[in-house]
Write an enzyme that holds these catalytic residues in place. Structure first.
Site, mmCIF file in Angstrom:
data_model
loop_
_atom_site.group_PDB
_atom_site.id
_atom_site.type_symbol
_atom_site.label_atom_id
_atom_site.label_comp_id
_atom_site.label_asym_id
_atom_site.label_seq_id
_atom_site.Cartn_x
_atom_site.Cartn_y
_atom_site.Cartn_z
ATOM 1 N N HIS A 1 0.519 -1.353 -0.188
ATOM 2 C CA HIS A 1 0.213 0.138 -0.153
ATOM 3 C C HIS A 1 1.158 1.089 0.075
ATOM 4 C CE1 HIS A 1 -0.102 0.915 4.873
ATOM 5 N NE2 HIS A 1 0.452 -0.368 4.885
ATOM 6 N N ASP B 1 -0.814 4.435 1.354
ATOM 7 C CA ASP B 1 -0.578 5.301 1.999
ATOM 8 C C ASP B 1 -0.182 5.385 3.506
ATOM 9 O OD1 ASP B 1 -2.074 2.860 2.898
ATOM 10 O OD2 ASP B 1 -3.291 4.278 4.001
ATOM 11 N N ASP C 1 5.806 0.864 7.570
ATOM 12 C CA ASP C 1 4.681 0.456 7.547
ATOM 13 C C ASP C 1 4.001 1.033 6.114
ATOM 14 O OD1 ASP C 1 2.089 -1.312 7.593
ATOM 15 O OD2 ASP C 1 1.425 -0.524 9.358
ATOM 16 N N GLU D 1 -5.193 1.779 3.074
ATOM 17 C CA GLU D 1 -4.749 0.715 3.201
ATOM 18 C C GLU D 1 -5.317 0.578 4.919
ATOM 19 O OE1 GLU D 1 -3.607 -2.730 6.001
ATOM 20 O OE2 GLU D 1 -2.736 -0.643 5.907
ATOM 21 N N GLU D 2 -5.539 2.312 5.193
ATOM 22 C CA GLU D 2 -4.804 2.348 6.662
ATOM 23 C C GLU D 2 -6.248 2.829 7.030
ATOM 24 O OE1 GLU D 2 -2.031 1.685 8.746
ATOM 25 O OE2 GLU D 2 -0.412 1.237 7.436
ATOM 26 N N GLU E 1 3.928 -6.237 3.741
ATOM 27 C CA GLU E 1 3.835 -5.738 5.163
ATOM 28 C C GLU E 1 4.645 -6.358 5.636
ATOM 29 O OE1 GLU E 1 1.254 -4.260 6.937
ATOM 30 O OE2 GLU E 1 -0.371 -4.524 5.510
ATOM 31 N N HIS F 1 3.189 2.484 12.907
ATOM 32 C CA HIS F 1 2.536 3.784 13.251
ATOM 33 C C HIS F 1 3.043 4.719 15.151
ATOM 34 C CE1 HIS F 1 -1.206 1.703 11.615
ATOM 35 N NE2 HIS F 1 -0.545 1.491 10.631
#
Length: 357
Positions: free
Chosen positions: A73, A75, A99, A129-130, A158, A332
């Site tokens: 992903h 984003d 991530d 995705e987030e 991932e 994150h």
């Protein structure tokens, strides 16, 4: 803006990771990075490239007997004083380093530099995705162009710290409600306090024993937790309503219906409203490409604790695994970073797996 994804950058997954990190792409703001990726891929003669929204798909069509997917992903979560990237020794810091722009860099690097892989390959660079599933690029593709997703095996890039995390847990969000009767707090005996009644819900969560299950040699540990409480009317009113939001992570041997039945059993006697559910995914280790991939990695897989888009492929009958250089514990995190050595090792692993003999 001149495209920073130059041939020199694309040739080095480490440089490529840093350039991708330095293109800000918080969820729903992926246009700039998708434009750069699309421009690069449309210039690669061995790929057919398509775009839907801010999701870019490119694929080889070499007539191989099997097709695999590499998906990453574009984003990130919101910035947290960690943009742009910085380097400290063997570590690259910045939003998305773990991530999962270091994993997404693998797909872009291989798409450009490996013209004749041993399988046909579909590469996905997808949006959102987030955040909620309704924005997820793979979800939108599945609705509009499901044939784009067809494959024999998929790898979601991932963060897994360089090992294979197989399958994924399912996830369920629900609201457990307690009720009461309003009254003046000075004469509380005339009412019933709904917040006090929530104590029994919290007690059940506090004493809950999480199930552990082993599937195809991979261990999954379930979890059920209160993640938010809402209640109260005013500073002088006994409340008549309290809502406890509960997140249940369940092993992939349980269907969503079975997970919901268990949830309702745990909270028997209370009103339970399920607000969101996503099925898990079995490990998917039996497909021939998966076995060859595991051999290239050279380490035993473990179960994925968390939900990822492998579940989307599993729902289509396509086995899928998670593999990437980032540390999932740093996803994150304000101190998010990735090890340069992990980027290089993972790129070498994927090249060993995909390069022709």
């Amino acid at each position: 803006m001149e495209n920073p994804l130059t041939p020199e950058v694309l040739a080095d997954p480490v440089q490529l990771t840093r350039v991708l990190v330095d293109i800000e792409s918080v969820s729903l703001n992926e246009k700039a990075i998708a434009d750069c990726v699309e421009e690069v891929l449309r210039g690669v003669p061995h790929l057919s490239t398509y775009r839907h929204g801010n999701t870019v798909m490119a694929r080889t069509d070499l007539g191989r007997s099997q097709r695999v997917v590499l998906a990453g992903h574009l984003d990130t979560v919101p910035l947290n004083n960690n943009f742009p990237s910085t380097m400290r020794g063997d570590l690259m810091y910045g939003c998305g380093t773990s991530d999962m722009k270091s994993g997404t860099a693998y797909a872009l690097h291989l798409a450009v530099t490996l013209p004749e892989p041993r399988y046909d390959v579909t590469y996905f660079f997808y949006e959102a995705e987030e955040i909620e599933s309704r924005y997820n690029g793979l979800n939108l593709v599945a609705q509009a162009f499901p044939e784009w997703l067809e494959a024999d095996f998929a790898v979601l890039l991932e963060p897994t710290y360089g090992i294979v995390e197989a399958g994924c847990q399912g996830t369920m969000r629900s609201v457990v409600t307690t009720t009461g009767v309003r009254a003046h707090s000075a004469r509380s005996w005339h009412g019933v306090n709904a917040i006090h009644a929530a104590g029994e819900v919290l007690r059940r969560l506090q004493t809950y024993e999480a199930r552990r299950v082993t599937i195809d040699g991979c261990d999954y540990r379930e979890g059920m937790n209160a993640v938010r409480i809402n209640g109260g009317v005013a500073g002088n009113v006994v409340p008549d309503l309290c809502e406890i939001e509960v997140n249940y992570r369940f092993a992939p041997d349980r269907t969503p219906a079975e997970a919901e039945a268990h949830l309702r059993e745990v909270f028997a006697g209370f009103e339970v409203r399920v607000t969101d559910t996503a099925a898990g995914a079995a490990p998917g280790l039996e497909a021939a490409p998966a076995k060859e991939f595991l051999a290239a990695v050279g380490a035993a897989p473990i179960g994925k604790l968390g939900w990822t888009d492998v579940a989307r492929f599993a729902a289509m009958g396509i086995p899928a695994l998670n593999f990437g250089p980032g540390d999932p514990n740093l996803a994150h995190h304000p101190d998010e970073h990735v090890e340069i050595s992990k980027i290089r090792d993972g790129a070498a692993t994927l090249h060993r797996w995909l390069a022709p003999a």
